[in-house]
Design a protein around this motif. Structure first.
Motif, PDB file in Angstrom:
ATOM      1  N   LEU A   1     -56.331   3.255   8.916  1.00 16.39           N
ATOM      2  CA  LEU A   1     -55.138   3.109   8.089  1.00 16.39           C
ATOM      3  C   LEU A   1     -55.444   3.436   6.631  1.00 16.39           C
ATOM      4  CD1 LEU A   1     -52.217   2.339   7.644  1.00 16.39           C
ATOM      5  CD2 LEU A   1     -52.912  -0.068   7.615  1.00 16.39           C
ATOM      6  N   ASP A   2     -56.582   2.998   6.125  1.00 17.84           N
ATOM      7  CA  ASP A   2     -56.935   3.295   4.736  1.00 17.84           C
ATOM      8  C   ASP A   2     -57.028   4.799   4.505  1.00 17.84           C
ATOM      9  OD1 ASP A   2     -56.992   0.627   4.076  1.00 17.84           O
ATOM     10  OD2 ASP A   2     -59.178   0.436   4.268  1.00 17.84           O
ATOM     11  N   ASP A   3     -57.610   5.519   5.466  1.00 18.40           N
ATOM     12  CA  ASP A   3     -57.715   6.976   5.327  1.00 18.40           C
ATOM     13  C   ASP A   3     -56.336   7.629   5.372  1.00 18.40           C
ATOM     14  OD1 ASP A   3     -60.454   6.749   5.175  1.00 18.40           O
ATOM     15  OD2 ASP A   3     -60.826   7.357   7.256  1.00 18.40           O
ATOM     16  N   ALA A   4     -55.465   7.105   6.214  1.00 16.12           N
ATOM     17  CA  ALA A   4     -54.099   7.652   6.288  1.00 16.12           C
ATOM     18  C   ALA A   4     -53.347   7.408   4.983  1.00 16.12           C
ATOM     19  CB  ALA A   4     -53.349   7.042   7.457  1.00 16.12           C
ATOM     20  N   ILE A   5     -53.489   6.219   4.420  1.00 15.21           N
ATOM     21  CA  ILE A   5     -52.835   5.915   3.143  1.00 15.21           C
ATOM     22  C   ILE A   5     -53.355   6.840   2.054  1.00 15.21           C
ATOM     23  CG2 ILE A   5     -52.662   4.177   1.309  1.00 15.21           C
ATOM     24  CD1 ILE A   5     -52.501   2.051   3.527  1.00 15.21           C
ATOM     25  N   ALA A   6     -54.665   7.083   2.035  1.00 18.02           N
ATOM     26  CA  ALA A   6     -55.237   7.985   1.036  1.00 18.02           C
ATOM     27  C   ALA A   6     -54.692   9.402   1.202  1.00 18.02           C
ATOM     28  CB  ALA A   6     -56.762   7.983   1.141  1.00 18.02           C
ATOM     29  N   GLN A   7     -54.552   9.852   2.459  1.00 19.81           N
ATOM     30  CA  GLN A   7     -54.026  11.194   2.695  1.00 19.81           C
ATOM     31  C   GLN A   7     -52.565  11.287   2.249  1.00 19.81           C
ATOM     32  OE1 GLN A   7     -55.313  13.847   5.754  1.00 19.81           O
ATOM     33  NE2 GLN A   7     -53.299  13.830   6.724  1.00 19.81           N
ATOM     34  N   VAL A   8     -51.778  10.266   2.563  1.00 16.33           N
ATOM     35  CA  VAL A   8     -50.370  10.263   2.165  1.00 16.33           C
ATOM     36  C   VAL A   8     -50.239  10.249   0.643  1.00 16.33           C
ATOM     37  CG1 VAL A   8     -48.272   8.861   2.170  1.00 16.33           C
ATOM     38  CG2 VAL A   8     -49.520   9.258   4.305  1.00 16.33           C
ATOM     39  N   HIS A   9     -51.048   9.471  -0.017  1.00 17.08           N
ATOM     40  CA  HIS A   9     -51.027   9.426  -1.485  1.00 17.08           C
ATOM     41  C   HIS A   9     -51.298  10.816  -2.052  1.00 17.08           C
ATOM     42  CE1 HIS A   9     -51.544   7.672  -5.517  1.00 17.08           C
ATOM     43  NE2 HIS A   9     -52.551   8.526  -5.647  1.00 17.08           N
ATOM     44  N   GLY A  10     -52.301  11.501  -1.498  1.00 17.21           N
ATOM     45  CA  GLY A  10     -52.614  12.842  -1.978  1.00 17.21           C
ATOM     46  C   GLY A  10     -51.482  13.822  -1.749  1.00 17.21           C
ATOM     47  N   LEU A  11     -50.892  13.756  -0.564  1.00 19.51           N
ATOM     48  CA  LEU A  11     -49.822  14.689  -0.216  1.00 19.51           C
ATOM     49  C   LEU A  11     -48.569  14.468  -1.052  1.00 19.51           C
ATOM     50  CD1 LEU A  11     -50.230  14.663   3.662  1.00 19.51           C
ATOM     51  CD2 LEU A  11     -50.240  16.733   2.242  1.00 19.51           C
ATOM     52  N   VAL A  12     -48.170  13.228  -1.211  1.00 25.55           N
ATOM     53  CA  VAL A  12     -46.885  12.936  -1.854  1.00 25.55           C
ATOM     54  C   VAL A  12     -47.014  12.831  -3.376  1.00 25.55           C
ATOM     55  CG1 VAL A  12     -44.938  11.341  -1.922  1.00 25.55           C
ATOM     56  CG2 VAL A  12     -46.098  11.790   0.247  1.00 25.55           C
ATOM     57  N   VAL A  13     -48.075  12.232  -3.854  1.00 26.80           N
ATOM     58  CA  VAL A  13     -48.227  12.031  -5.294  1.00 26.80           C
ATOM     59  C   VAL A  13     -48.842  13.254  -5.970  1.00 26.80           C
ATOM     60  CG1 VAL A  13     -49.321  10.600  -7.072  1.00 26.80           C
ATOM     61  CG2 VAL A  13     -48.367   9.535  -5.013  1.00 26.80           C
ATOM     62  N   ARG A  14     -49.867  13.846  -5.338  1.00 26.40           N
ATOM     63  CA  ARG A  14     -50.557  14.986  -5.958  1.00 26.40           C
ATOM     64  C   ARG A  14     -50.194  16.331  -5.344  1.00 26.40           C
ATOM     65  NH1 ARG A  14     -54.787  11.563  -4.928  1.00 26.40           N
ATOM     66  NH2 ARG A  14     -55.745  13.078  -3.507  1.00 26.40           N
TER      67      ARG A  14
ATOM     68  N   ALA B   1     -47.272  -0.222   6.735  1.00 23.36           N
ATOM     69  CA  ALA B   1     -48.232  -0.086   5.642  1.00 23.36           C
ATOM     70  C   ALA B   1     -48.013   1.193   4.841  1.00 23.36           C
ATOM     71  CB  ALA B   1     -49.655  -0.124   6.203  1.00 23.36           C
ATOM     72  N   LEU B   2     -47.676   2.278   5.516  1.00 26.13           N
ATOM     73  CA  LEU B   2     -47.447   3.535   4.804  1.00 26.13           C
ATOM     74  C   LEU B   2     -46.207   3.432   3.918  1.00 26.13           C
ATOM     75  CD1 LEU B   2     -48.278   6.107   7.618  1.00 26.13           C
ATOM     76  CD2 LEU B   2     -49.612   5.678   5.548  1.00 26.13           C
ATOM     77  N   ARG B   3     -45.163   2.804   4.424  1.00 25.01           N
ATOM     78  CA  ARG B   3     -43.975   2.631   3.591  1.00 25.01           C
ATOM     79  C   ARG B   3     -44.296   1.782   2.367  1.00 25.01           C
ATOM     80  NH1 ARG B   3     -38.024   2.835   4.731  1.00 25.01           N
ATOM     81  NH2 ARG B   3     -37.106   2.003   2.823  1.00 25.01           N
ATOM     82  N   ALA B   4     -45.024   0.696   2.570  1.00 26.32           N
ATOM     83  CA  ALA B   4     -45.379  -0.165   1.451  1.00 26.32           C
ATOM     84  C   ALA B   4     -46.209   0.587   0.419  1.00 26.32           C
ATOM     85  CB  ALA B   4     -46.145  -1.384   1.956  1.00 26.32           C
ATOM     86  N   ALA B   5     -47.135   1.430   0.887  1.00 26.04           N
ATOM     87  CA  ALA B   5     -47.978   2.199  -0.032  1.00 26.04           C
ATOM     88  C   ALA B   5     -47.148   3.215  -0.813  1.00 26.04           C
ATOM     89  CB  ALA B   5     -49.079   2.905   0.750  1.00 26.04           C
ATOM     90  N   LEU B   6     -46.215   3.872  -0.148  1.00 24.59           N
ATOM     91  CA  LEU B   6     -45.358   4.837  -0.844  1.00 24.59           C
ATOM     92  C   LEU B   6     -44.500   4.136  -1.895  1.00 24.59           C
ATOM     93  CD1 LEU B   6     -44.281   6.980   2.225  1.00 24.59           C
ATOM     94  CD2 LEU B   6     -45.468   7.869   0.204  1.00 24.59           C
TER      95      LEU B   6
ATOM     96  N   GLU C   1     -42.816  19.857   6.403  1.00 26.85           N
ATOM     97  CA  GLU C   1     -43.346  18.604   6.921  1.00 26.85           C
ATOM     98  C   GLU C   1     -44.856  18.503   6.741  1.00 26.85           C
ATOM     99  OE1 GLU C   1     -42.546  15.940  10.847  1.00 26.85           O
ATOM    100  OE2 GLU C   1     -43.082  18.034  11.208  1.00 26.85           O
ATOM    101  N   VAL C   2     -45.294  17.306   6.367  1.00 22.91           N
ATOM    102  CA  VAL C   2     -46.716  16.980   6.298  1.00 22.91           C
ATOM    103  C   VAL C   2     -46.966  15.755   7.172  1.00 22.91           C
ATOM    104  CG1 VAL C   2     -47.051  17.998   4.012  1.00 22.91           C
ATOM    105  CG2 VAL C   2     -46.370  15.591   4.195  1.00 22.91           C
ATOM    106  N   PHE C   3     -48.250  15.503   7.457  1.00 20.67           N
ATOM    107  CA  PHE C   3     -48.592  14.474   8.444  1.00 20.67           C
ATOM    108  C   PHE C   3     -49.491  13.398   7.849  1.00 20.67           C
ATOM    109  CE2 PHE C   3     -46.997  17.882  10.900  1.00 20.67           C
ATOM    110  CZ  PHE C   3     -46.482  17.323  12.052  1.00 20.67           C
ATOM    111  N   ALA C   4     -49.141  12.154   8.177  1.00  9.52           N
ATOM    112  CA  ALA C   4     -49.877  11.012   7.650  1.00  9.52           C
ATOM    113  C   ALA C   4     -51.238  10.845   8.311  1.00  9.52           C
ATOM    114  CB  ALA C   4     -49.063   9.735   7.834  1.00  9.52           C
ATOM    115  N   GLU C   5     -51.316  11.107   9.642  1.00  2.00           N
ATOM    116  CA  GLU C   5     -52.535  10.741  10.370  1.00  2.00           C
ATOM    117  C   GLU C   5     -53.047  11.872  11.250  1.00  2.00           C
ATOM    118  OE1 GLU C   5     -50.452   9.675  13.829  1.00  2.00           O
ATOM    119  OE2 GLU C   5     -49.697  11.044  12.310  1.00  2.00           O
ATOM    120  N   ARG C   6     -52.913  13.092  10.745  1.00  2.00           N
ATOM    121  CA  ARG C   6     -53.510  14.253  11.387  1.00  2.00           C
ATOM    122  C   ARG C   6     -54.362  14.999  10.375  1.00  2.00           C
ATOM    123  NH1 ARG C   6     -51.728  16.803  15.752  1.00  2.00           N
ATOM    124  NH2 ARG C   6     -53.751  17.805  15.471  1.00  2.00           N
ATOM    125  N   GLY C   7     -55.519  15.508  10.833  1.00  2.00           N
ATOM    126  CA  GLY C   7     -56.414  16.244   9.960  1.00  2.00           C
ATOM    127  C   GLY C   7     -55.956  17.683   9.759  1.00  2.00           C
ATOM    128  N   TYR C   8     -56.336  18.267   8.628  1.00  2.00           N
ATOM    129  CA  TYR C   8     -55.919  19.607   8.258  1.00  2.00           C
ATOM    130  C   TYR C   8     -57.092  20.583   8.181  1.00  2.00           C
ATOM    131  CZ  TYR C   8     -51.129  18.356   6.999  1.00  2.00           C
ATOM    132  OH  TYR C   8     -49.817  17.962   7.035  1.00  2.00           O
TER     133      TYR C   8
END
Length: 248
Positions: A186-199, A232-237, A160-167
């Motif tokens: 929200l923009d920062d969360a979307i950027a984090q999710v993009h990094g986690l899932v895409v990269r 918003a996170l679903r739409a971004a994914l 599991e990874v987290f959309a809106e928690r810092g690492y």
């Protein structure tokens, strides 16, 4: 780049708008009466999961509603096992009555974080899940002691990874109360999710980055803006070509 991910949310805690969140996620972790929840909230959340086609799982935690299960309690290995079994049985009984099959287990709060580093706690949790139902998938912090212990026991695992928690640099979540622990933008969360899932990587508080396996993505349902974040996170994914599907 992966082409699918499970999108989960902690629900049934009596402090969020579950009905507004569930259309956007694929799995729900339902409070079992420890840190939050009671039979009425369990039943209502299970019914919503059935209505929206969302996979339902257990979200057991320390029996400490005053601190929302976010304070570590000095329990022995056997006590942790019994805590898990009691809460799993409580939710499973309501689920059976509602005709809903439980698919997974994700510990809550302080118990979850402790199991990430403490092998004894991790094995107590895994042992309880294996004894209760070895078909349940164990959700644990990506690349942690909990996921290692579950894999060693032959159980199915979701990192599991987290959309809106810092690492932190070691892949653990920053403690709540520490700067950067909760991502408010929200923009920062979307950027984090993009990094986690895409990269397959996440930025850390020290300015670096680490690679993490991402089988399931968590959004906390107790935040006031959780419905907007979920949408918003679903739409971004989906814009990235990622399908939102439950692991089971």
């Amino acid at each position: 780049m992966q082409d699918r991910i499970d999108f989960n949310c902690d629900l049934g805690e009596g402090c969020g708008d579950d009905d507004a969140i569930l259309p956007y996620v694929s799995s729900a972790n339902i409070a079992c009466g420890g840190h939050a929840g009671d039979e009425a909230t369990m039943r209502e959340t299970l019914r919503l999961c059935r209505e929206h086609g969302v996979a339902a799982g257990a979200h057991p935690g320390y029996d400490d509603p005053e601190h929302f299960g976010r304070r570590t309690l000095p329990l022995s290995r056997d006590e942790i096992g019994m805590l898990m079994l009691n809460q799993l049985a409580r939710l499973a009984a309501v689920a059976a009555d509602e005709g809903v099959r439980l698919t997974h287990v994700k510990p809550h709060g302080a118990l979850y974080n402790l199991a990430a580093d403490d092998r004894i706690v991790a094995e107590a949790i895994v042992g309880a899940v294996a004894a209760f139902d070895p078909n349940l998938i164990v959700y644990g912090l990506s690349q942690s002691q909990l996921t290692d212990a579950a894999e060693a026991a032959g159980l199915r695992v979701a990192h599991e990874v987290f959309a809106e928690r810092g690492y932190a640099r070691n892949g653990r979540l920053l403690p709540r109360g520490q700067p950067g622990a909760v991502i408010e933008s929200l923009d920062d969360a979307i950027a984090q999710v993009h990094g986690l899932v895409v990269r397959g990587e996440v930025a850390t508080a020290d300015g670096g980055s680490i690679a993490l396996r991402a089988d399931t993505l968590c959004l906390h349902g107790d935040r006031s803006d959780a419905p907007a974040f979920a949408r918003a996170l679903r739409a971004a994914l989906e814009a990235d070509g990622i399908r939102i599907l439950p692991i089971a």
